[in-house]
Design a protein around this motif. Structure first.
Motif, PDB file in Angstrom:
ATOM      1  N   PRO A   1     -11.076  11.961  -7.202  1.00  0.00           N
ATOM      2  CA  PRO A   1     -11.488  11.549  -6.137  1.00  0.00           C
ATOM      3  C   PRO A   1     -11.863   9.801  -6.665  1.00  0.00           C
ATOM      4  O   PRO A   1     -11.654   8.835  -6.052  1.00  0.00           O
ATOM      5  N   ALA A   2     -12.418   9.994  -7.828  1.00  0.00           N
ATOM      6  CA  ALA A   2     -12.658   8.406  -8.304  1.00  0.00           C
ATOM      7  C   ALA A   2     -11.510   7.540  -8.455  1.00  0.00           C
ATOM      8  O   ALA A   2     -11.375   6.476  -8.421  1.00  0.00           O
ATOM      9  N   ALA A   3     -10.292   8.243  -8.997  1.00  0.00           N
ATOM     10  CA  ALA A   3      -9.068   7.476  -8.975  1.00  0.00           C
ATOM     11  C   ALA A   3      -8.623   7.297  -7.583  1.00  0.00           C
ATOM     12  O   ALA A   3      -7.998   5.879  -7.207  1.00  0.00           O
ATOM     13  N   VAL A   4      -8.748   7.769  -6.518  1.00  0.00           N
ATOM     14  CA  VAL A   4      -8.343   7.418  -5.360  1.00  0.00           C
ATOM     15  C   VAL A   4      -9.229   6.392  -4.715  1.00  0.00           C
ATOM     16  O   VAL A   4      -8.836   5.309  -4.284  1.00  0.00           O
ATOM     17  N   ARG A   5     -10.674   6.448  -5.040  1.00  0.00           N
ATOM     18  CA  ARG A   5     -11.594   5.232  -4.767  1.00  0.00           C
ATOM     19  C   ARG A   5     -10.780   3.904  -5.309  1.00  0.00           C
ATOM     20  O   ARG A   5     -11.024   2.997  -4.958  1.00  0.00           O
ATOM     21  N   ALA A   6     -10.759   4.120  -6.716  1.00  0.00           N
ATOM     22  CA  ALA A   6     -10.196   2.977  -7.138  1.00  0.00           C
ATOM     23  C   ALA A   6      -9.063   2.454  -6.749  1.00  0.00           C
ATOM     24  O   ALA A   6      -8.760   1.057  -6.357  1.00  0.00           O
ATOM     25  N   PHE A   7      -7.969   3.146  -6.195  1.00  0.00           N
ATOM     26  CA  PHE A   7      -6.717   2.761  -5.776  1.00  0.00           C
ATOM     27  C   PHE A   7      -7.028   2.055  -4.386  1.00  0.00           C
ATOM     28  O   PHE A   7      -6.418   0.983  -4.054  1.00  0.00           O
ATOM     29  N   LEU A   8      -7.953   2.470  -3.582  1.00  0.00           N
ATOM     30  CA  LEU A   8      -8.171   2.017  -2.258  1.00  0.00           C
ATOM     31  C   LEU A   8      -9.064   0.670  -2.735  1.00  0.00           C
ATOM     32  O   LEU A   8      -8.668  -0.292  -1.779  1.00  0.00           O
ATOM     33  N   LEU A   9      -9.785   0.544  -3.514  1.00  0.00           N
ATOM     34  CA  LEU A   9     -10.598  -0.826  -4.028  1.00  0.00           C
ATOM     35  C   LEU A   9      -9.556  -1.737  -4.402  1.00  0.00           C
ATOM     36  O   LEU A   9      -9.407  -2.913  -4.052  1.00  0.00           O
ATOM     37  N   GLU A  10      -8.619  -1.268  -5.132  1.00  0.00           N
ATOM     38  CA  GLU A  10      -7.385  -2.239  -5.564  1.00  0.00           C
ATOM     39  C   GLU A  10      -6.562  -2.689  -4.704  1.00  0.00           C
ATOM     40  O   GLU A  10      -5.944  -3.679  -4.669  1.00  0.00           O
TER      41      GLU A  10
ATOM     42  N   LEU B   1       0.738  -1.184  -0.032  1.00  0.00           N
ATOM     43  CA  LEU B   1      -0.016   0.045  -0.010  1.00  0.00           C
ATOM     44  C   LEU B   1       0.755   1.325  -0.033  1.00  0.00           C
ATOM     45  O   LEU B   1       0.715   2.234  -0.920  1.00  0.00           O
ATOM     46  N   ALA B   2       1.767   1.341   0.641  1.00  0.00           N
ATOM     47  CA  ALA B   2       2.876   2.528   0.885  1.00  0.00           C
ATOM     48  C   ALA B   2       3.605   2.536  -0.482  1.00  0.00           C
ATOM     49  O   ALA B   2       3.505   3.856  -0.977  1.00  0.00           O
ATOM     50  N   VAL B   3       4.041   1.609  -0.794  1.00  0.00           N
ATOM     51  CA  VAL B   3       4.791   1.812  -2.216  1.00  0.00           C
ATOM     52  C   VAL B   3       4.014   2.128  -3.246  1.00  0.00           C
ATOM     53  O   VAL B   3       4.363   2.853  -4.133  1.00  0.00           O
ATOM     54  N   ASP B   4       2.955   1.560  -3.493  1.00  0.00           N
ATOM     55  CA  ASP B   4       1.978   1.834  -4.396  1.00  0.00           C
ATOM     56  C   ASP B   4       1.526   3.341  -4.390  1.00  0.00           C
ATOM     57  O   ASP B   4       1.387   3.959  -5.327  1.00  0.00           O
ATOM     58  N   LEU B   5       1.031   3.690  -3.008  1.00  0.00           N
ATOM     59  CA  LEU B   5       0.813   5.072  -2.917  1.00  0.00           C
ATOM     60  C   LEU B   5       1.763   6.146  -3.516  1.00  0.00           C
ATOM     61  O   LEU B   5       1.595   6.976  -4.076  1.00  0.00           O
ATOM     62  N   VAL B   6       3.154   5.899  -3.068  1.00  0.00           N
ATOM     63  CA  VAL B   6       3.947   6.828  -3.551  1.00  0.00           C
ATOM     64  C   VAL B   6       4.246   6.750  -4.857  1.00  0.00           C
ATOM     65  O   VAL B   6       4.519   7.712  -5.566  1.00  0.00           O
ATOM     66  N   ASN B   7       4.289   5.570  -5.550  1.00  0.00           N
ATOM     67  CA  ASN B   7       4.306   5.251  -6.970  1.00  0.00           C
ATOM     68  C   ASN B   7       3.254   5.962  -7.838  1.00  0.00           C
ATOM     69  O   ASN B   7       3.314   5.783  -9.210  1.00  0.00           O
ATOM     70  N   THR B   8       2.221   6.272  -7.145  1.00  0.00           N
ATOM     71  CA  THR B   8       1.080   6.949  -8.097  1.00  0.00           C
ATOM     72  C   THR B   8       1.633   8.420  -8.502  1.00  0.00           C
ATOM     73  O   THR B   8       0.743   8.918  -9.435  1.00  0.00           O
ATOM     74  N   ARG B   9       2.722   9.004  -8.128  1.00  0.00           N
ATOM     75  CA  ARG B   9       2.998  10.192  -8.784  1.00  0.00           C
ATOM     76  C   ARG B   9       4.797   9.842  -9.102  1.00  0.00           C
ATOM     77  O   ARG B   9       5.323   9.757  -8.234  1.00  0.00           O
ATOM     78  N   THR B  10       4.942   9.785 -10.179  1.00  0.00           N
ATOM     79  CA  THR B  10       6.463   9.513 -10.664  1.00  0.00           C
ATOM     80  C   THR B  10       6.686  10.435 -11.976  1.00  0.00           C
ATOM     81  O   THR B  10       5.840  11.035 -12.151  1.00  0.00           O
ATOM     82  N   ARG B  11       7.602  10.042 -12.959  1.00  0.00           N
ATOM     83  CA  ARG B  11       7.713  10.542 -14.020  1.00  0.00           C
ATOM     84  C   ARG B  11       6.607  10.194 -15.185  1.00  0.00           C
ATOM     85  O   ARG B  11       6.342  11.031 -16.208  1.00  0.00           O
ATOM     86  N   ASP B  12       5.726   9.097 -14.784  1.00  0.00           N
ATOM     87  CA  ASP B  12       4.624   8.878 -15.682  1.00  0.00           C
ATOM     88  C   ASP B  12       3.730   9.670 -15.275  1.00  0.00           C
ATOM     89  O   ASP B  12       3.701  10.776 -14.114  1.00  0.00           O
ATOM     90  N   PRO B  13       2.616   9.801 -16.018  1.00  0.00           N
ATOM     91  CA  PRO B  13       1.465  10.870 -15.498  1.00  0.00           C
ATOM     92  C   PRO B  13       0.885  10.573 -14.140  1.00  0.00           C
ATOM     93  O   PRO B  13       0.879   8.988 -13.747  1.00  0.00           O
ATOM     94  N   GLU B  14       0.495  11.563 -13.568  1.00  0.00           N
ATOM     95  CA  GLU B  14      -0.142  11.426 -12.363  1.00  0.00           C
ATOM     96  C   GLU B  14      -1.432  10.228 -12.455  1.00  0.00           C
ATOM     97  O   GLU B  14      -2.096  10.638 -13.199  1.00  0.00           O
TER      98      GLU B  14
END
Length: 174
Positions: free
Chosen positions: A30-39, A12-25
């Motif tokens: 809020p729907a993207a955060v919801r999808a992240f939490l569900l995943e 969870l921690a690694v994936d959260l930090v990796n939601t913003r890298t040189r790749d697009p945000e």
């Protein structure tokens, strides 16, 4: 809800930090955060607004220095002091029993701060800060956690390792 194992908390921690890298945000709404939490095994109801999006992004940026070394202990201790509470068991919303370390009425950002800080602190207590890192590939900023004691790791994925190795080989051939 997935069982809250130490491995899940690190992921969870690694994936959260990796939601913003040189790749697009990746946390664009809020729907993207919801999808992240569900995943990551959270269950409904998950209700989020723009303020939650901003707060989750802020937690993500506070966690990032933990993977860079020297700031790690200070950052984790600050997050634990600010967000973590005495652990308690919960079986809310029909989920199996699991451990909570955030206030019962915590926002999703507060829950993420407390949960990921505890997961990272537990991981570091067992493996040390040297087991956390940032990918060594020049064009990558992804972070990783490596629990393997005798296999030091420099790259987030085999793909980054291969790309770097091939680029190095080609540069030597010129």
């Amino acid at each position: 809800m997935e069982i809250q194992s130490p491995d899940r908390l690190i992921r969870l921690a690694v994936d959260l930090v990796n939601t913003r890298t040189r790749d697009p945000e990746k946390l664009t709404s809020p729907a993207a955060v919801r999808a992240f939490l569900l995943e990551h095994g959270e269950s409904e109801p998950i209700e989020l607004g723009e303020d939650d999006l901003t707060a989750v992004r802020a937690v993500r940026e506070r966690l990032r220095p933990v993977f860079h070394g020297a700031e790690g202990p200070r950052v984790l201790n600050e997050l634990l002091a600010e967000y973590a509470v005495r652990p308690y068991l919960s079986d809310h919303d029909g989920s199996p029993w699991h451990l909570h370390v955030a206030e019962p009425d915590a926002s999703w950002a507060e829950w993420l701060a407390a949960t990921t800080a505890l997961g990272l602190a537990t991981f570091v207590a067992g493996h040390g800060f040297e087991a956390l890192g940032v990918c060594a590939a020049v064009d990558c900023e992804r972070v990783f956690a490596n629990p393997a004691e005798r296999r030091p790791r420099r790259f987030c994925t085999p793909r980054c390792s291969s790309r770097t190795r091939v680029a190095s080989y080609r540069a030597r051939q010129k």
